[in-house]
Write an enzyme that holds these catalytic residues in place. Sequence first.
Site, PDB file in Angstrom:
ATOM      1  N   THR A 160     -49.713  -3.214 -14.542  1.00  0.00           N
ATOM      2  CA  THR A 160     -48.935  -3.654 -13.759  1.00  0.00           C
ATOM      3  C   THR A 160     -48.138  -2.326 -12.996  1.00  0.00           C
ATOM      4  OG1 THR A 160     -46.763  -4.186 -14.659  1.00  0.00           O
ATOM      5  CG2 THR A 160     -49.172  -5.742 -14.333  1.00  0.00           C
ATOM      6  N   SER A 201     -47.602   4.322  -8.836  1.00  0.00           N
ATOM      7  CA  SER A 201     -45.850   5.301  -8.805  1.00  0.00           C
ATOM      8  C   SER A 201     -45.782   5.435 -10.166  1.00  0.00           C
ATOM      9  CB  SER A 201     -45.264   5.350  -7.723  1.00  0.00           C
ATOM     10  OG  SER A 201     -44.827   3.815  -7.800  1.00  0.00           O
ATOM     11  N   TYR A 257     -30.380  -6.338 -15.116  1.00  0.00           N
ATOM     12  CA  TYR A 257     -31.346  -4.787 -15.806  1.00  0.00           C
ATOM     13  C   TYR A 257     -31.717  -5.091 -17.332  1.00  0.00           C
ATOM     14  CZ  TYR A 257     -34.623  -1.107 -15.615  1.00  0.00           C
ATOM     15  OH  TYR A 257     -35.498  -0.325 -16.676  1.00  0.00           O
TER      16      TYR A 257
END
Length: 337
Positions: free
Chosen positions: A50, A54, A218
């Site tokens: 996934t 990049s 995060y």
Amino acid sequence: MWEMVSTKVIYAAIPISVVVAIGLLRKWRSRGWAKCLSTTCLRGKTFIVTGANSGIGLETAKALVRRKARVILACRNVAKGKEAIAEIRKEQPNGGELIPMQLDLASFTSIENFVSIIKAGFYKIDCLINNAGVVIPLKDDVKTQEGFEIHLGVNHLGHFYLTNLLLDLLKRGSPSRVVIVSSTLHEKGKLDFSDLNLRKEIEKAKEGKTDARHNPGYSNSKLMNVYFMKSLADKLRGTGVDVNACCPGFCYTSLFRYSIRWYHYILMAPVFLLFMRSAQQGSETVVFCATEYNIEGQTGKFYRDCAEYQSKYPFDNDEEIKLWNVSDEMVKARKPL
């Protein structure tokens, strides 16, 4: 006259000396950044990565293709996935097969569509690498299509749902693996089950009452990644599916593009040069967890620098079980709690 020439030579040499010194310091610092030494041929094996268009995902795909694997690049933007494939083919014209597919982890519908296509086209999956992730300032209050806080929704719930939907294919591929890309920042996480969508933190961020350098969304999502790894590893023991998590280290990728401004790179240049890895260097531990033969059969572990890492977080079994149950309820309800 000779004195003037000597002075000019000295001044010209100073920048060169600085560059050389920085280069040597970085080389010295990076000596502890491990490399995946596995060269096992992966021909005939299918990997899903996934966020493979990049950063660490792209470098992971490159490493797998070099080993002749079939790699499905699961990308939110298929056009960028195709661009990534063109880039890889320039470097590796004779590598493994590359397949771009659309997957938006911020949408359960997209995840379901992706899985339905995978199941129609593949009998088994040998390795699922849950690499994609986002870091967005809390004050922006970004949500997934189902209304979940973006870090919770993409970094955790998206991969939680995707992985569970692919379990039958992973079991068919046994011995197979699930690799969850987390971070040692999980050690800074703190789960409040009454507010997993971080409404309190978001309101404080909007009012400028939080430290912009720390994003609890995060950190919490990376903690959820590790808890998910532990729970899934326990549930899949004896099936031949290994589940491990890893930290790629602090890497120079587009992940922090919403948090780090151009002037940060100037102010923090010495720190970045010494501590920030390239995406390729960051991918080494991911590739290690996905391909290293010597760790086959080992599950429920956390890796950093191609070696097992002992987390400092005080994991709690009750918290682990509760997170799994709440995550399952969120997916089934399709609305935030």
